[in-house]
Design an enzyme around this catalytic site. Structure first.
Site, mmCIF file in Angstrom:
data_model
loop_
_atom_site.group_PDB
_atom_site.id
_atom_site.type_symbol
_atom_site.label_atom_id
_atom_site.label_comp_id
_atom_site.label_asym_id
_atom_site.label_seq_id
_atom_site.Cartn_x
_atom_site.Cartn_y
_atom_site.Cartn_z
ATOM 1 N N CYS A 77 -7.552 20.424 12.640
ATOM 2 C CA CYS A 77 -8.403 21.351 13.401
ATOM 3 C C CYS A 77 -9.334 22.130 12.474
ATOM 4 O O CYS A 77 -10.538 22.256 12.743
ATOM 5 C CB CYS A 77 -7.531 22.296 14.211
ATOM 6 S SG CYS A 77 -8.459 23.510 15.178
ATOM 7 N N CYS B 167 -10.628 5.816 20.566
ATOM 8 C CA CYS B 167 -9.663 6.445 21.467
ATOM 9 C C CYS B 167 -9.386 7.892 21.081
ATOM 10 O O CYS B 167 -9.075 8.712 21.943
ATOM 11 C CB CYS B 167 -8.370 5.639 21.519
ATOM 12 S SG CYS B 167 -7.473 5.504 19.965
ATOM 13 N N LEU C 269 -2.138 8.690 7.287
ATOM 14 C CA LEU C 269 -1.009 9.275 7.996
ATOM 15 C C LEU C 269 0.157 9.465 7.036
ATOM 16 O O LEU C 269 0.537 8.534 6.329
ATOM 17 C CB LEU C 269 -0.573 8.363 9.146
ATOM 18 C CG LEU C 269 -1.554 8.197 10.300
ATOM 19 C CD1 LEU C 269 -1.051 7.123 11.251
ATOM 20 C CD2 LEU C 269 -1.751 9.506 11.037
ATOM 21 N N CYS D 266 -14.863 17.309 19.749
ATOM 22 C CA CYS D 266 -13.572 17.009 19.127
ATOM 23 C C CYS D 266 -12.611 16.339 20.102
ATOM 24 O O CYS D 266 -11.961 15.354 19.771
ATOM 25 C CB CYS D 266 -12.952 18.297 18.586
ATOM 26 S SG CYS D 266 -11.294 18.112 17.927
ATOM 27 N N GLY E 72 1.259 -4.961 9.466
ATOM 28 C CA GLY E 72 1.387 -6.017 8.487
ATOM 29 C C GLY E 72 0.069 -6.692 8.136
ATOM 30 O O GLY E 72 -0.992 -6.115 8.238
ATOM 31 N N CYS F 115 -4.927 10.210 26.026
ATOM 32 C CA CYS F 115 -4.313 8.950 25.625
ATOM 33 C C CYS F 115 -4.045 8.108 26.862
ATOM 34 O O CYS F 115 -3.608 8.624 27.895
ATOM 35 C CB CYS F 115 -2.998 9.204 24.881
ATOM 36 S SG CYS F 115 -3.200 9.848 23.214
ATOM 37 N N CYS G 214 0.838 -1.198 0.000
ATOM 38 C CA CYS G 214 0.000 0.000 0.000
ATOM 39 C C CYS G 214 0.876 1.251 0.000
ATOM 40 O O CYS G 214 1.872 1.328 0.726
ATOM 41 C CB CYS G 214 -0.913 0.001 1.223
ATOM 42 S SG CYS G 214 -2.020 -1.423 1.276
ATOM 43 N N CYS H 179 0.679 2.241 21.793
ATOM 44 C CA CYS H 179 -0.228 2.673 20.733
ATOM 45 C C CYS H 179 0.239 2.086 19.407
ATOM 46 O O CYS H 179 1.444 1.976 19.157
ATOM 47 C CB CYS H 179 -0.249 4.203 20.658
ATOM 48 S SG CYS H 179 -1.195 4.889 19.266
ATOM 49 N N ASP H 180 -0.716 1.743 18.562
ATOM 50 C CA ASP H 180 -0.392 1.167 17.262
ATOM 51 C C ASP H 180 0.408 2.132 16.397
ATOM 52 O O ASP H 180 1.180 1.714 15.535
ATOM 53 C CB ASP H 180 -1.703 0.787 16.543
ATOM 54 C CG ASP H 180 -1.463 -0.058 15.309
ATOM 55 O OD1 ASP H 180 -0.447 -0.772 15.261
ATOM 56 O OD2 ASP H 180 -2.300 -0.015 14.385
#
Length: 375
Positions: free
Chosen positions: A348, A257, A197, A328, A68, A263, A21, A278-279
């Site tokens: 934002c 989350c 991201l 938010c 993965g 967090c 990807c 965190c992933d």
């Protein structure tokens, strides 16, 4: 220390994948580590993880498998998982299993197993065939949409519960209406859309697939219009982000989350047992220890976990004084992270534009569905 509920995300094949990807965030994250890939998880490591989680959980636990591509480890790994869960679930607590997959390995044997053991599947699809094939080719550079669509049909045939996860890119944001209509036509009514991201050390918005705040705002508004009309007609389409916003308006704590306003350390476990909070931060600086070797409470109280929480604190006065702060809540930490400096959410502008556009109708739906719950 005991926990009412434990959620553990396991990467049994580390960052290994049979696709390439264009925007893969985990490839980027793993490239920043000293050890790029931890290979395949051994059954002995899996057994230790299952044992520790089930010993610590008091009421329920969820095992989530990502990559993965987690199915690369093979079906026998998941057969062993089920047996380990039976062996160590001496308290008879509720256990759920889910797999986030690209679908290329799924066939009827997989589907029968997933049905029999009630796995929830997250299937990654990026909109229309044209967009998907452009952004999600296989290792040989060939498009994968037809194979993923076939996987969805197999899951339907065997009555395996699944939802669709779509990464919103510059390309897909421009075709949101067509994408939404296609999903409905396919009978896909449980949907999650996440903004893509950029690579961690890049300036935001500089890649070929980057999503700008303006594009994301337009995406949210267009998607909301279609979803709102369906919800008003009684055609319930679950879109995770919108559903969480409705919940907030009805006084229900969000499960996403990024909408919790803070967090907290999670348990994201690499193939060797290494644990991270965190992933999006499976990086050496945030390593909490090893779940196969260390006591589970020690991981959540480690230096890596403490650093993650401390850095994730929301100091922005802009957020504290914002009229939409209650909705938010600052958003995902990764979208507030500009190459290590955590501040205002990159999107934002998009959220302000979207809430201006949709707040009144969200409140209307919250009232409508809140009343249905009490009827």
């Amino acid at each position: 220390m005991r926990f009412r509920h434990i959620n553990v995300m396991i990467k049994p094949a580390s960052g290994n994948c049979n696709m390439r990807c264009r925007y893969c965030f985990y490839h980027d994250v793993s490239e920043l580590r000293e050890v790029k890939s931890y290979g395949m998880m051994s059954l002995s490591t899996l057994e230790k993880i299952v044992q520790k989680v089930l010993e610590a959980a008091e009421e329920s636990c969820a095992f989530v498998f990502q990559g993965g591509e987690p199915t690369l480890i093979g079906l026998d790994f998941f057969r062993a998982l089920v047996e380990f869960q039976k062996k160590y679930n001496t308290k008879k607590i509720a256990v759920t299993n889910s797999i986030q997959t690209n679908g290329l390995k799924l066939d009827e044997e997989w589907a029968q197993f997933l049905h029999d053991h009630r796995f929830l599947i997250g299937l990654s699809v990026d909109g229309t065939k044209e967009i998907h094939d452009e952004l999600r080719p296989d290792a040989e550079g060939k498009g994968t949409y037809s194979r993923v669509y076939r996987a969805a049909q197999i899951l339907k045939k065997y009555q395996v519960e699944f939802n669709i996860l779509t990464v919103v890119t510059r390309q897909s944001a421009r075709r949101v209406f067509k994408m939404y209509q296609q999903y409905k036509k396919n009978g896909w009514t449980y949907l999650q859309f996440i903004p893509c991201l950029d690579p961690y050390e890049w300036e935001r918005g500089t890649s070929e697939y980057s999503l700008t705040p303006k594009q994301y705002g337009e995406f949210l508004k267009t998607l909301f219009d279609s979803w709102y009309q369906d919800m008003k007609k009684g055609d319930s389409i679950y879109i995770r982000y919108f559903d969480n916003l409705l919940g907030i308006m009805m006084g229900v704590e969000p499960e996403s989350c990024g909408l919790m306003g803070r967090c907290v350390p999670q348990l994201v476990v690499e193939a060797d047992g290494s644990a991270y909070p965190c992933d999006f931060y499976v990086m050496d600086a945030y390593r909490m220890g090893n779940l196969a070797e260390d006591p589970l409470p020690n991981l959540l109280q480690s230096e890596g976990a403490s650093r993650f929480v401390m850095e994730s604190a929301q100091p922005e006065e802009t957020c504290r004084s914002c009229r939409y702060g209650y909705l938010c809540r600052g958003g995902c930490r990764r979208d507030r992270d500009d190459r290590g400096a955590v501040g205002l959410n990159y999107y934002c502008e998009a959220f302000l534009e979207f809430f201006d556009y949709a707040e009144e109708r969200l409140r209307e739906l919250a009232g409508l569905y809140g009343n249905r719950r009490t009827d």
